[in-house]
Motif scaffolding. Sequence first.
Motif, PDB file in Angstrom:
ATOM      1  N   ILE A   8       0.846  -1.184   0.000  1.00  0.00           N
ATOM      2  CA  ILE A   8       0.000   0.000   0.000  1.00  0.00           C
ATOM      3  C   ILE A   8       0.885   1.239   0.000  1.00  0.00           C
ATOM      4  O   ILE A   8       1.797   1.371   0.825  1.00  0.00           O
ATOM      5  N   GLY A  12      -2.459   5.587   0.399  1.00  0.00           N
ATOM      6  CA  GLY A  12      -3.506   4.591   0.601  1.00  0.00           C
ATOM      7  C   GLY A  12      -3.846   3.745  -0.605  1.00  0.00           C
ATOM      8  O   GLY A  12      -4.621   2.783  -0.486  1.00  0.00           O
ATOM      9  N   GLN A  14      -3.591   0.869  -3.398  1.00  0.00           N
ATOM     10  CA  GLN A  14      -3.075  -0.490  -3.354  1.00  0.00           C
ATOM     11  C   GLN A  14      -2.261  -0.816  -4.600  1.00  0.00           C
ATOM     12  O   GLN A  14      -2.661  -0.490  -5.726  1.00  0.00           O
TER      13      GLN A  14
END
Length: 326
Positions: A8, A12, A14
């Motif tokens: 991550i 934030g 992914q």
Amino acid sequence: MSPTIFGILADGRQVRRITLRSGGLRAQILTMGAIVQDLRLEGVAHPLVLGCDRLEGYLGPARYFGAVVGRFANRIGGARFTLDGREYRTDPNFRTRHTLHGGTQGTDLMLWTVESRAEDRVSLTLQLADGHMGFPGRMDMTAQIWLAEDALNLTLAATCDAPTPCSLTHHGYFDLDGAGDIRNYALMIAADHYLPVDDDLIPTGQIAPVEGSAFDFRAPRVIGQAGYDHNFCLSDGPRSLRPVARLTGESGLALQVETTACGLQFYDGAYMDGVPGLDGRRYGPHAGAALETQHWPDAPNRPAFPDAILRPGQIWSETTRYRFLQ
């Protein structure tokens, strides 16, 4: 197999990992940078590429490892170029005065979008805005990565809405024996000329013959300790897919490089130092060999080099195949 979360980012988002399989080959591809994070061949106990087990490595000492880099791979001298009578200044991320691999925020750090995938292949896309890292024009890119039993294949493509330099490459490092030192590997490169560089690794403009020099790999020979980070001139423009290089480990496992590109950057990994690698490895100097198929470096500033400008209405596309031979 569905993509898994590899890591991550600080904001934030992914980074996902996609598994590809075909025959005896298995690859792990990351959505960040279209990175080939791992590559395994059945019957070989170690990874064939240098990579990292954790995302943090790619954000630090292993930056560029296995990634698609651009919008202009390699170096642009002085972080500037003139195109159609206008000067552009690009991000000086190399020694504070030159541009390397598209700038500080190059394609290797960006999240690519998965357009399609199957068991043996994935297609990823990315868009760069007009003015990104100082380059003109919006650029839309596609990276198609697939396995075909004994080979890792990449087709990289791009279009633009304004004239702009374009050269994308796969920046993989290969270690065929798993011993962490490629200096005793044999290398062949089908190039009669190479580009000498200055102390900043910027081409001098000379197109020099390899004959009689440490750059003559036209017949296979041991790499040794000459310290290579140079472009080998394969042709004066794109060609059909053809073999251009072969790297052979002491184990006998070989890698044949086939490409449509006009240049091949060979870097012997001399400046790696304590990079955290796959399966707990630590990569030191000469841990892997980079064989990057691309346009010639600093081409936007060198009229005598093959043209590296992509214009609206054109499609830039190059294909490279890394074939393993046992």
